[in-house]
Design a protein around this motif. Sequence first.
Motif, PDB file in Angstrom:
ATOM      1  N   TYR A 221       8.981  -7.124  -5.868  1.00 28.27           N
ATOM      2  CA  TYR A 221       7.892  -6.143  -5.784  1.00 28.27           C
ATOM      3  C   TYR A 221       8.478  -4.743  -5.896  1.00 28.27           C
ATOM      4  CZ  TYR A 221       5.380 -10.161  -3.797  1.00 28.27           C
ATOM      5  OH  TYR A 221       4.811 -11.388  -3.591  1.00 28.27           O
ATOM      6  N   ARG A 222       8.371  -4.144  -7.049  1.00 30.84           N
ATOM      7  CA  ARG A 222       8.933  -2.804  -7.259  1.00 30.84           C
ATOM      8  C   ARG A 222       7.862  -1.721  -7.184  1.00 30.84           C
ATOM      9  NH1 ARG A 222      14.201  -1.692  -6.983  1.00 30.84           N
ATOM     10  NH2 ARG A 222      13.734   0.150  -8.238  1.00 30.84           N
ATOM     11  N   ARG A 223       6.619  -2.115  -6.992  1.00 33.79           N
ATOM     12  CA  ARG A 223       5.550  -1.105  -6.881  1.00 33.79           C
ATOM     13  C   ARG A 223       5.028  -1.091  -5.449  1.00 33.79           C
ATOM     14  NH1 ARG A 223       3.289   0.766 -11.682  1.00 33.79           N
ATOM     15  NH2 ARG A 223       1.272   1.215 -10.759  1.00 33.79           N
ATOM     16  N   ALA A 224       4.770   0.109  -4.960  1.00 31.50           N
ATOM     17  CA  ALA A 224       4.273   0.250  -3.583  1.00 31.50           C
ATOM     18  C   ALA A 224       2.936  -0.472  -3.430  1.00 31.50           C
ATOM     19  CB  ALA A 224       4.135   1.728  -3.223  1.00 31.50           C
ATOM     20  N   GLU A 225       2.060  -0.362  -4.453  1.00 36.00           N
ATOM     21  CA  GLU A 225       0.740  -0.999  -4.332  1.00 36.00           C
ATOM     22  C   GLU A 225       0.878  -2.508  -4.156  1.00 36.00           C
ATOM     23  OE1 GLU A 225      -1.818  -1.473  -7.636  1.00 36.00           O
ATOM     24  OE2 GLU A 225      -0.259  -1.172  -9.140  1.00 36.00           O
ATOM     25  N   ARG A 227       3.493  -4.052  -2.715  1.00 31.39           N
ATOM     26  CA  ARG A 227       3.977  -4.296  -1.350  1.00 31.39           C
ATOM     27  C   ARG A 227       2.858  -4.119  -0.333  1.00 31.39           C
ATOM     28  NH1 ARG A 227      10.257  -3.325  -0.358  1.00 31.39           N
ATOM     29  NH2 ARG A 227      10.945  -3.989  -2.411  1.00 31.39           N
ATOM     30  N   LEU A 228       1.999  -3.153  -0.578  1.00 25.29           N
ATOM     31  CA  LEU A 228       0.873  -2.936   0.347  1.00 25.29           C
ATOM     32  C   LEU A 228      -0.093  -4.114   0.298  1.00 25.29           C
ATOM     33  CD1 LEU A 228       0.294   0.855  -0.380  1.00 25.29           C
ATOM     34  CD2 LEU A 228       1.077  -0.126   1.792  1.00 25.29           C
ATOM     35  N   ARG A 229      -0.355  -4.594  -0.925  1.00 30.42           N
ATOM     36  CA  ARG A 229      -1.264  -5.736  -1.049  1.00 30.42           C
ATOM     37  C   ARG A 229      -0.632  -6.988  -0.438  1.00 30.42           C
ATOM     38  NH1 ARG A 229      -2.627  -6.312  -6.813  1.00 30.42           N
ATOM     39  NH2 ARG A 229      -3.270  -4.150  -6.652  1.00 30.42           N
ATOM     40  N   LYS A 231       1.342  -7.038   2.034  1.00 34.03           N
ATOM     41  CA  LYS A 231       1.194  -6.879   3.482  1.00 34.03           C
ATOM     42  C   LYS A 231      -0.230  -7.273   3.924  1.00 34.03           C
ATOM     43  CE  LYS A 231       2.359  -3.119   6.696  1.00 34.03           C
ATOM     44  NZ  LYS A 231       3.048  -1.824   6.830  1.00 34.03           N
ATOM     45  N   ASP A 232      -1.219  -6.834   3.154  1.00 31.64           N
ATOM     46  CA  ASP A 232      -2.619  -7.206   3.456  1.00 31.64           C
ATOM     47  C   ASP A 232      -2.779  -8.728   3.438  1.00 31.64           C
ATOM     48  OD1 ASP A 232      -3.281  -4.554   3.551  1.00 31.64           O
ATOM     49  OD2 ASP A 232      -4.245  -4.501   1.574  1.00 31.64           O
TER      50      ASP A 232
ATOM     51  N   GLU B   5       3.884   5.150 -10.809  1.00 31.25           N
ATOM     52  CA  GLU B   5       2.872   4.934  -9.771  1.00 31.25           C
ATOM     53  C   GLU B   5       2.655   6.279  -9.086  1.00 31.25           C
ATOM     54  OE1 GLU B   5       4.161   1.896  -7.072  1.00 31.25           O
ATOM     55  OE2 GLU B   5       2.190   1.696  -6.150  1.00 31.25           O
ATOM     56  N   TYR B   7       0.609   8.670  -6.029  1.00 30.70           N
ATOM     57  CA  TYR B   7      -0.235   8.858  -4.839  1.00 30.70           C
ATOM     58  C   TYR B   7      -0.434  10.344  -4.647  1.00 30.70           C
ATOM     59  CZ  TYR B   7       0.526   3.958  -3.855  1.00 30.70           C
ATOM     60  OH  TYR B   7       0.542   2.589  -3.954  1.00 30.70           O
ATOM     61  N   LEU B  33       0.778   7.603   1.029  1.00 29.21           N
ATOM     62  CA  LEU B  33       1.735   6.495   1.105  1.00 29.21           C
ATOM     63  C   LEU B  33       2.891   6.923   1.999  1.00 29.21           C
ATOM     64  CD1 LEU B  33       2.754   3.700   0.007  1.00 29.21           C
ATOM     65  CD2 LEU B  33       3.910   4.996  -1.797  1.00 29.21           C
ATOM     66  N   HIS B 123      -0.471   2.962   9.421  1.00 27.10           N
ATOM     67  CA  HIS B 123      -0.788   2.049   8.319  1.00 27.10           C
ATOM     68  C   HIS B 123      -2.296   1.840   8.214  1.00 27.10           C
ATOM     69  CE1 HIS B 123      -0.447  -1.060   5.352  1.00 27.10           C
ATOM     70  NE2 HIS B 123      -1.085  -1.917   6.124  1.00 27.10           N
ATOM     71  N   ARG B 127      -4.178   3.196   5.009  1.00 27.38           N
ATOM     72  CA  ARG B 127      -4.642   2.108   4.129  1.00 27.38           C
ATOM     73  C   ARG B 127      -6.059   2.407   3.658  1.00 27.38           C
ATOM     74  NH1 ARG B 127      -3.346  -0.268   0.513  1.00 27.38           N
ATOM     75  NH2 ARG B 127      -3.596  -2.473   0.069  1.00 27.38           N
ATOM     76  N   LEU B 134       4.866   1.425   4.326  1.00 27.29           N
ATOM     77  CA  LEU B 134       5.808   0.351   4.016  1.00 27.29           C
ATOM     78  C   LEU B 134       7.131   0.613   4.715  1.00 27.29           C
ATOM     79  CD1 LEU B 134       5.225  -0.023   0.164  1.00 27.29           C
ATOM     80  CD2 LEU B 134       4.473  -1.614   1.949  1.00 27.29           C
ATOM     81  N   GLU B 156      14.424   0.484  -3.465  1.00 25.58           N
ATOM     82  CA  GLU B 156      13.671  -0.770  -3.564  1.00 25.58           C
ATOM     83  C   GLU B 156      12.445  -0.694  -4.467  1.00 25.58           C
ATOM     84  OE1 GLU B 156      14.538   0.660  -0.662  1.00 25.58           O
ATOM     85  OE2 GLU B 156      16.160  -0.667  -0.049  1.00 25.58           O
ATOM     86  N   LEU B 157      12.017   0.527  -4.813  1.00 24.10           N
ATOM     87  CA  LEU B 157      10.802   0.677  -5.611  1.00 24.10           C
ATOM     88  C   LEU B 157      11.099   1.504  -6.854  1.00 24.10           C
ATOM     89  CD1 LEU B 157       8.180   1.684  -2.870  1.00 24.10           C
ATOM     90  CD2 LEU B 157       8.508  -0.575  -3.868  1.00 24.10           C
ATOM     91  N   ASP B 158      10.233   1.374  -7.853  1.00 27.09           N
ATOM     92  CA  ASP B 158      10.320   2.265  -9.000  1.00 27.09           C
ATOM     93  C   ASP B 158       9.878   3.658  -8.540  1.00 27.09           C
ATOM     94  OD1 ASP B 158      11.126   0.161 -10.566  1.00 27.09           O
ATOM     95  OD2 ASP B 158       9.097  -0.380 -11.182  1.00 27.09           O
ATOM     96  N   ILE B 160       8.036   7.089  -7.727  1.00 29.70           N
ATOM     97  CA  ILE B 160       6.623   7.354  -7.465  1.00 29.70           C
ATOM     98  C   ILE B 160       6.397   8.852  -7.554  1.00 29.70           C
ATOM     99  CG2 ILE B 160       4.798   7.244  -5.695  1.00 29.70           C
ATOM    100  CD1 ILE B 160       6.101   4.673  -4.672  1.00 29.70           C
TER     101      ILE B 160
END
Lengths: 326, 552
Positions: A221-225, A227-229, A231-232, B5, B7, B33, B123, B127, B134, B156-158, B160
């Motif tokens: 999972y490289r996108r925050a969205e 990871r958030l989903r 978690k949900d 991505e 925010y 975020l 969170h 949310r 995260l 860990e993420l691309d 943002i």
Amino acid sequence: MIDYETLRTPCPCNTGRVVIEMRMVVLTKGVPDFREGKVSFDEDGHLERGKTPTVMNPNDKTALRAALQSKVKHGGTVSLMSMGPPGYAEILQEGMDDVYADDLYLLSDREMGAADTWATAMTVSTGLEHLDETPDLIFAGFKTADGETGHTGPQTKWCLDINDAMPDYPLITHVVALDVDEEAGTVRAKRLVEGDVSEIETIEADLPAFIVTDPEFEANYRRAEHRLRHKDFRDETQQRAAEFGEYLADDTDKEPTEYEDFHMWNHEVLNLDPDYIGLDGSPTIVAGVDPIPKAPSEREATMIQPDDDEGMEEVFEELNQYAVGD
Amino acid sequence: MTEHEHYEAVVVGAGPGGAAAAATLAQHGVETLVLERGADAGSKNVSGGLIYAEESAPYTIDQLFPGFREGAAERPVDEYYIHNIAGEKVETFDLHDIHHHDTEWCDAVLRRKMDSWLAERVHEMTRETGGGLLTGVRANGLLREGGKIVGVTFDELDPITADVIIAADGVNSELARDAGLMDWEEPEDWFQGVKAVVDMPPEAINERFDVADDEGVAHLFSGDLFEGVRGGGFLYTNEDSLSIGTVFHLDSLSVERAEPHELLDSLLTHPLLAQWFQGEYHEREYAAKLVPDSKKVAHPSPHRGRLLLVGDAAGQMQAQGPIIKGMNHAVTAGGLAAEAFAEAKSRGNEEAAGTLYQQKLESEGVMDQLRPTRYRATRFLSESDAVNSIGSSLLDSAVGTAGIKLFDGLLEKSFNSPFVLGMIPDTKLSYVTVPTRIAEVLGDPVYDENDVEPPALDDRIGDLTYDVDDPHIEVLDNSFEASGTAVTACPVSAKDFGGGCYREETVETNGHEEKKVSLDTQPCVECGTCAVVADTHWEHPSGGKGVEFKQG
């Protein structure tokens, strides 16, 4: 064949993209818990089933994680299916709690008992056909911790092929990474091809497909969205599992089958001939089981207690010859 | 151009500053975020342990997070004492007035519990805006386009992008350093705090500190018990433990080649503490942290483009004599940064958020608390050696002694004056000499025997939890001259101790011996001390890796 054009729905990610609401099914089996401290063997080295707890096959959790990853990234539902005695409801609940499941299916009755991989594949494929929607992705884990054959997944896929009603699922094994292209209706998988030099092979296939994950599979999972989903979904599934747990508890008068997301099907529901399932439908003959003898140790061990001063002195002398430096 | 991505707001760090910023952004309906590098919020955080809610502050933690005091804090701290120590002689001043000055309430906290409690709420709040929180994600730098800061990059993420980036990533903020707003250059800009959380049953705390179930107390310690190193000690009561620690000026610690864990032990084993331990000592956790000295490094303009710094990342940690306030300022700054962005956005000029934030820090009086004008005015004179030596000799003289006796009550009063404290110089005179002389002249000896044995450093390290990753610190110059100070100043290293981070080695090259420094980051507690005192390339470990504090 499934007409994917008619199935396209808006993506849950609200980007306006159109995706397929995928129906995913993960196959699993209950196995003895072989972890240290859990497993119990008798004097002859035979597994004591009664004393060893049954858990979800660890490799199947990897398969379930692959399905969850697809749900997180592309939407859809994840069903978890097993064949076994009614107590396997707990195995399904374990998968729901530890990883994810929208709903649970248990193929269970006495006629199905003592099945080999062939009879299991017959039964499970019929279970898959009996679902109200044809699955887009079917997942199986790489071999079970007890049988170790690795047959059941591919055999199930083969059984689906003989049924004209089901689509022709490409079978992709040893999958270590997976991605779905919703627009194209295809799946792209990376396979670990082991050899003298292991290689990664990338496969692209049309949906629907049958995936067997490799133990090396890692959700990514490289996108925050995402990871958030994720978690949900984890929160949701743990809530569901806790709710289902109330139906499984010893001190409750609720029946597991009363829980709306748990379905238990017997051979009659599946319209299966008892001659072709369970022990009667199993051509495999187990000639005998030999416990693997422990390899004789080439080294001799001397036990010394920490409070044995003289003994510790010997240990020191023994180690001293290997000491480096001053 | 890659499509990233995006925010509206990205908050890096889920401590009190990040939590306050995120909660305020969410209240303004901003899509937020929050990214925290710890496996769990609070697992990377250490503080001495008092959080204040100031009457004059525009934001307080319980106002942003109702139920905070019941759910996240330990005991309320109403009593506040300082013990001036000379050998076994102790003179105690009651600092009630300064403690209660502008204070709505003050609670002891343990950061793991507090921050993870906050993170759960953050969170939920964020949310709803389309974002969320995260953990296990480490921000490793700023994303720039055409030279402008547009987002954040991660392990860990691309990458943002965001309209505003709030860096609440702590004292060693990699974002602040990437932006060139902070550095790790001068030891005199920093304090180093070391802390032990010590088990004590609630009934024992009640009895030994003479408090009720929901009452707590703070004790500070200064004088000659720290080998002349400038700084002091503290003890705060939690629900079922004590937070006991020391805070020293990093320059003094470096020059004296003092061992932080030994200085902590000097406090733990002082006879004064016998009344509280009563021979029992079980250490739950050993921790350390670098603390910015806001008087010197609170950034007067803590923003660059879309990046706004909050809390320790901006040096917003007020430590003047016995006043130690950090978390409350981080909360205020977080609230103000968020408010500034919301205002800028409503005016259709999001780029103005930084300037607005700076104005708010000034108009709300935060900057003057962090960098008091009086301190700046008196610093040059009072920290000069001449004043110091005159001061010291005066104190040692008969006149000085008479003065101390004469002004007994007045001394206690002046310790309680925010005005006087604002002028206190950072010299040995105020940290060591004055308290020592006060105790010598006015103090009564303590006859109790304190026979507790704090754990050795290797046991302290052994009791910590680590998820070891690749080395995250690189020594750039391993000569003893450049990096040798780390051997003593690092709180998990010590001279002649092989199990720590930094070790002194003698290497033979071309026929002559040279002292070198070697590093093993495995026991690292990520305090940042070596980034200041040694020549290193310093980064945090990846998300979820490295040390995991259970108390904090």
